[in-house]
Scaffold this motif. Sequence first.
Motif, PDB file in Angstrom:
ATOM      1  N   LEU A 191       0.783  -1.316   0.084  1.00  0.00           N
ATOM      2  CA  LEU A 191      -0.103   0.214   0.062  1.00  0.00           C
ATOM      3  C   LEU A 191       0.871   1.185  -0.138  1.00  0.00           C
ATOM      4  O   LEU A 191       0.622   2.355  -0.542  1.00  0.00           O
ATOM      5  N   ILE A 192       2.014   1.324   0.777  1.00  0.00           N
ATOM      6  CA  ILE A 192       2.856   2.547   0.807  1.00  0.00           C
ATOM      7  C   ILE A 192       4.323   2.006   0.545  1.00  0.00           C
ATOM      8  O   ILE A 192       4.842   0.902   0.866  1.00  0.00           O
ATOM      9  N   THR A 193       5.083   2.779  -0.093  1.00  0.00           N
ATOM     10  CA  THR A 193       6.291   2.444  -0.525  1.00  0.00           C
ATOM     11  C   THR A 193       7.010   3.580  -0.305  1.00  0.00           C
ATOM     12  O   THR A 193       6.572   4.784  -0.048  1.00  0.00           O
ATOM     13  N   VAL A 194       8.573   3.807  -0.504  1.00  0.00           N
ATOM     14  CA  VAL A 194       9.312   5.001  -0.408  1.00  0.00           C
ATOM     15  C   VAL A 194       9.611   5.286  -1.876  1.00  0.00           C
ATOM     16  O   VAL A 194      10.040   4.767  -2.859  1.00  0.00           O
ATOM     17  N   GLY A 195       9.222   6.686  -2.124  1.00  0.00           N
ATOM     18  CA  GLY A 195       9.553   7.461  -3.255  1.00  0.00           C
ATOM     19  C   GLY A 195      10.844   8.384  -3.362  1.00  0.00           C
ATOM     20  O   GLY A 195      11.259   8.499  -2.170  1.00  0.00           O
ATOM     21  N   GLN A 196      11.464   8.541  -4.237  1.00  0.00           N
ATOM     22  CA  GLN A 196      12.771   9.134  -4.145  1.00  0.00           C
ATOM     23  C   GLN A 196      12.563  10.405  -5.432  1.00  0.00           C
ATOM     24  O   GLN A 196      12.309  10.307  -6.386  1.00  0.00           O
ATOM     25  N   LYS A 197      12.739  11.633  -4.820  1.00  0.00           N
ATOM     26  CA  LYS A 197      12.914  12.456  -5.664  1.00  0.00           C
ATOM     27  C   LYS A 197      14.463  13.232  -5.383  1.00  0.00           C
ATOM     28  O   LYS A 197      14.886  13.716  -4.420  1.00  0.00           O
ATOM     29  N   ASP A 198      15.357  13.069  -6.329  1.00  0.00           N
ATOM     30  CA  ASP A 198      16.912  13.315  -6.018  1.00  0.00           C
ATOM     31  C   ASP A 198      17.081  12.451  -5.071  1.00  0.00           C
ATOM     32  O   ASP A 198      16.916  11.036  -5.143  1.00  0.00           O
ATOM     33  N   GLU A 199      17.725  12.704  -4.031  1.00  0.00           N
ATOM     34  CA  GLU A 199      18.476  11.708  -2.805  1.00  0.00           C
ATOM     35  C   GLU A 199      17.266  12.094  -1.786  1.00  0.00           C
ATOM     36  O   GLU A 199      17.691  11.425  -0.774  1.00  0.00           O
ATOM     37  N   GLN A 200      16.201  12.494  -1.931  1.00  0.00           N
ATOM     38  CA  GLN A 200      15.357  12.917  -0.717  1.00  0.00           C
ATOM     39  C   GLN A 200      14.074  11.702  -0.843  1.00  0.00           C
ATOM     40  O   GLN A 200      13.496  11.624  -1.756  1.00  0.00           O
ATOM     41  N   PRO A 201      14.232  10.827   0.249  1.00  0.00           N
ATOM     42  CA  PRO A 201      12.840   9.981   0.402  1.00  0.00           C
ATOM     43  C   PRO A 201      11.845  10.548   0.781  1.00  0.00           C
ATOM     44  O   PRO A 201      11.660  11.775   1.371  1.00  0.00           O
ATOM     45  N   ARG A 202      10.492  10.050   0.175  1.00  0.00           N
ATOM     46  CA  ARG A 202       9.299  10.393   0.537  1.00  0.00           C
ATOM     47  C   ARG A 202       8.415   9.138   0.831  1.00  0.00           C
ATOM     48  O   ARG A 202       8.637   8.070   0.161  1.00  0.00           O
ATOM     49  N   LEU A 203       7.452   9.401   1.425  1.00  0.00           N
ATOM     50  CA  LEU A 203       6.445   8.087   1.512  1.00  0.00           C
ATOM     51  C   LEU A 203       5.300   8.491   0.551  1.00  0.00           C
ATOM     52  O   LEU A 203       4.889   9.541   0.344  1.00  0.00           O
ATOM     53  N   THR A 204       4.885   7.103   0.059  1.00  0.00           N
ATOM     54  CA  THR A 204       3.879   7.591  -1.139  1.00  0.00           C
ATOM     55  C   THR A 204       2.975   6.286  -1.093  1.00  0.00           C
ATOM     56  O   THR A 204       3.280   5.088  -0.792  1.00  0.00           O
ATOM     57  N   PHE A 205       1.593   6.321  -1.580  1.00  0.00           N
ATOM     58  CA  PHE A 205       0.675   5.431  -2.008  1.00  0.00           C
ATOM     59  C   PHE A 205       1.324   5.026  -3.136  1.00  0.00           C
ATOM     60  O   PHE A 205       2.029   5.645  -4.099  1.00  0.00           O
ATOM     61  N   THR A 206       1.031   3.592  -3.463  1.00  0.00           N
ATOM     62  CA  THR A 206       1.377   2.897  -4.490  1.00  0.00           C
ATOM     63  C   THR A 206       0.492   2.922  -5.456  1.00  0.00           C
ATOM     64  O   THR A 206      -0.788   3.455  -5.219  1.00  0.00           O
ATOM     65  N   VAL A 207       0.867   2.577  -6.742  1.00  0.00           N
ATOM     66  CA  VAL A 207       0.079   2.442  -7.872  1.00  0.00           C
ATOM     67  C   VAL A 207      -1.305   1.937  -7.687  1.00  0.00           C
ATOM     68  O   VAL A 207      -2.562   2.260  -7.733  1.00  0.00           O
ATOM     69  N   PRO A 208      -1.287   0.552  -7.205  1.00  0.00           N
ATOM     70  CA  PRO A 208      -2.603  -0.147  -6.927  1.00  0.00           C
ATOM     71  C   PRO A 208      -3.359   0.401  -5.799  1.00  0.00           C
ATOM     72  O   PRO A 208      -4.715   0.252  -5.982  1.00  0.00           O
ATOM     73  N   LEU A 209      -2.893   1.092  -5.011  1.00  0.00           N
ATOM     74  CA  LEU A 209      -3.714   1.534  -3.928  1.00  0.00           C
ATOM     75  C   LEU A 209      -4.494   2.664  -4.322  1.00  0.00           C
ATOM     76  O   LEU A 209      -5.491   2.764  -4.317  1.00  0.00           O
ATOM     77  N   ILE A 210      -3.705   3.685  -5.194  1.00  0.00           N
ATOM     78  CA  ILE A 210      -4.619   4.711  -5.797  1.00  0.00           C
ATOM     79  C   ILE A 210      -5.537   4.222  -6.755  1.00  0.00           C
ATOM     80  O   ILE A 210      -6.826   4.773  -6.738  1.00  0.00           O
ATOM     81  N   ASN A 211      -5.241   3.109  -7.413  1.00  0.00           N
ATOM     82  CA  ASN A 211      -6.251   2.750  -8.722  1.00  0.00           C
ATOM     83  C   ASN A 211      -7.326   1.863  -8.043  1.00  0.00           C
ATOM     84  O   ASN A 211      -8.372   1.545  -8.727  1.00  0.00           O
ATOM     85  N   GLN A 212      -7.275   1.569  -6.762  1.00  0.00           N
ATOM     86  CA  GLN A 212      -8.602   0.970  -5.939  1.00  0.00           C
ATOM     87  C   GLN A 212      -9.667   2.078  -5.820  1.00  0.00           C
ATOM     88  O   GLN A 212     -10.831   1.801  -5.300  1.00  0.00           O
ATOM     89  N   ALA A 213      -9.294   3.321  -5.780  1.00  0.00           N
ATOM     90  CA  ALA A 213     -10.210   4.440  -5.323  1.00  0.00           C
ATOM     91  C   ALA A 213     -11.454   4.589  -5.801  1.00  0.00           C
ATOM     92  O   ALA A 213     -11.555   4.120  -7.198  1.00  0.00           O
ATOM     93  N   GLU A 214     -12.619   5.128  -5.267  1.00  0.00           N
ATOM     94  CA  GLU A 214     -13.710   5.169  -5.879  1.00  0.00           C
ATOM     95  C   GLU A 214     -13.662   6.412  -6.570  1.00  0.00           C
ATOM     96  O   GLU A 214     -14.458   6.567  -7.826  1.00  0.00           O
ATOM     97  N   CYS A 215     -12.816   7.338  -6.363  1.00  0.00           N
ATOM     98  CA  CYS A 215     -12.588   8.709  -7.035  1.00  0.00           C
ATOM     99  C   CYS A 215     -11.350   9.237  -7.213  1.00  0.00           C
ATOM    100  O   CYS A 215     -10.649   9.146  -5.877  1.00  0.00           O
TER     101      CYS A 215
END
Length: 238
Positions: free
Chosen positions: A164-188
């Motif tokens: 559901l959650i993974t670590v995204g990277q922008k340059d060398e800065q980590p971020r937490l993010t929803f994954t593609v399948p979690l977003i795609n499960q949404a009602e809207c």
Amino acid sequence: MQKFVEVLPDRQAIVERSLFLLVEKIQRTVAERGQFTLALAGGSTPKPLYEAMATQELPWDKIHIFWGDERYVAPDEPESNQRMARLAWLDRVPIPASNIHPMPTGAGDAAADAERHEAELRAFFQLGAGEFPRLDAILLGIGDDAHTASLFPQTAALQVRDRLITVGQKDEQPRLTFTVPLINQAECVMFLVTGANKQDAIAQIFAPEADAFTYPARFIQPQGELWWLFDEAAGANL
């Protein structure tokens, strides 16, 4: 999937349209199911929407707030998505503290905090192994590189399909993010997009064929509704 694309005159028109849609969905869903789950976007574009939401009379005790991504900073840092949403909206309405579910960023280890938040979501939504929750609405934006949430071009986060959650990277800065399948499960899923600097990304996102690993917003194809709300500067070439 039902897809809606609207090009509106300016940012204020996007705020008014997204406010109308969101309030209507909250009221209807709470009436039908007694609860509404919403994931927020960061960045400057949705801030006026959050300020407008703070003026509404809504069943705040029935609304649960999440975030689609978070910079890996303390919640009181200016860069924090949580901080922005609290100042613009959540601290200004009587929503119970237990209804706000921020991404944790205090472990000093982004992967550990991603696992912790995943466990929190699984407990809240009462998920079994391999199941994904179906949020009622997820707000998103895009960058001029076509990233969305913290799903950046050519990064490992784009390939995660079992979390559901993974670590995204922008340059060398980590971020937490929803994954593609979690977003795609949404009602809207609702994209709010402003600015002429987004035109090249939009052209690739809407192209008949393009590489989604290079233009990550192409991956977003939710089960329910997909709304794209553009101002004229962003949507001029659609």
